[in-house]
Design an enzyme around this catalytic site. Structure first.
Site, PDB file in Angstrom:
ATOM      1  N   GLU A  85      22.052  23.920  18.766  1.00  0.00           N
ATOM      2  CA  GLU A  85      22.034  25.378  18.882  1.00  0.00           C
ATOM      3  C   GLU A  85      22.834  25.841  20.097  1.00  0.00           C
ATOM      4  OE1 GLU A  85      20.895  27.161  16.515  1.00  0.00           O
ATOM      5  OE2 GLU A  85      19.550  25.802  15.448  1.00  0.00           O
ATOM      6  N   CYS A 149      10.996  28.127  18.201  1.00  0.00           N
ATOM      7  CA  CYS A 149      12.167  27.380  18.673  1.00  0.00           C
ATOM      8  C   CYS A 149      13.113  28.303  19.434  1.00  0.00           C
ATOM      9  CB  CYS A 149      12.893  26.718  17.497  1.00  0.00           C
ATOM     10  SG  CYS A 149      11.963  25.382  16.736  1.00  0.00           S
ATOM     11  N   HIS A 168      17.739  21.173  16.720  1.00  0.00           N
ATOM     12  CA  HIS A 168      16.855  21.177  15.556  1.00  0.00           C
ATOM     13  C   HIS A 168      17.030  19.869  14.797  1.00  0.00           C
ATOM     14  CE1 HIS A 168      15.995  25.664  15.323  1.00  0.00           C
ATOM     15  NE2 HIS A 168      14.829  25.078  15.128  1.00  0.00           N
TER      16      HIS A 168
END
Length: 191
Positions: A85, A149, A168
């Site tokens: 991410e 998250c 993730h």
């Protein structure tokens, strides 16, 4: 003169929803067994899937350890590959956590910027990881999902001024085998 040891904190999440065993915590425990080398103090934490705990715990980890980096790992039921991410988002948190709570403001930090980016070049990390682990697929994303998250990532990015990353992982079925060879290659430089 003795070289100063580096400190890295890695977090995974506890159970929630259909994830009775959270793949992120399993991955973090495997990393703890392997370590990050002799010059790195590795500290791992399991984070409950709770907004209020995240708001308290993440700043505390930065204060307690003063790490060079915190790596947060979370499971995504939609992920088919390891997803790196790039950024965390401040607003849009409606989903209820394990305590059936969601922030009344629906944001992480009131008055904070809408989006914060990591100081780590995730595209470079993705290329290195893919070359080190050709049997595992990696991708880069700019949307960590507006649940715990993303909430955790934004909170950590805000506290660290960008010295955080979020990864993730897919659910445990099918299992991913991962050996962190890429962690022993060239260091990743903060932007």
């Amino acid at each position: 003169m003795e070289e100063q040891r580096k400190c890295v904190v890695v977090t995974g999440f506890g159970p929630f929803g259909e994830h009775a065993v959270n793949a992120s915590w399993v991955a973090v425990q495997e990393l703890q067994k392997l370590g990050l080398g002799d010059g790195v103090d590795l500290h791992v934490y399991e984070i409950p899937v709770e907004y209020q705990t995240v708001q308290r715990l993440i700043p505390d980890l930065w204060i307690k350890h003063r790490p060079q980096l915190i790596v947060h790992v979370g499971v995504s039921g939609m992920a088919t590959m390891v997803t790196l991410e790039k950024c965390g988002h401040n607003k849009g948190y409606h989903g209820l956590d394990n305590r059936r709570f969601s922030p009344g403001t629906q944001c992480c930090v009131e008055g904070g910027p809408e989006c914060l980016q990591t100081a780590i070049d995730m595209d470079v990390v993705c290329k290195r990881a893919a070359s080190a682990e050709p049997d595992i697929q990696f991708t880069v994303s700019a949307d960590a999902g507006r649940y715990l998250c993303d909430f955790t990532y934004y909170t950590s990015l805000y506290k660290s001024h960008g010295k955080s990353v979020f990864i993730h992982v897919p659910p445990l079925d099918p299992p991913l085998s991962f050996s962190p060879k890429h962690l022993q290659s060239e260091p990743i430089v903060l932007k």
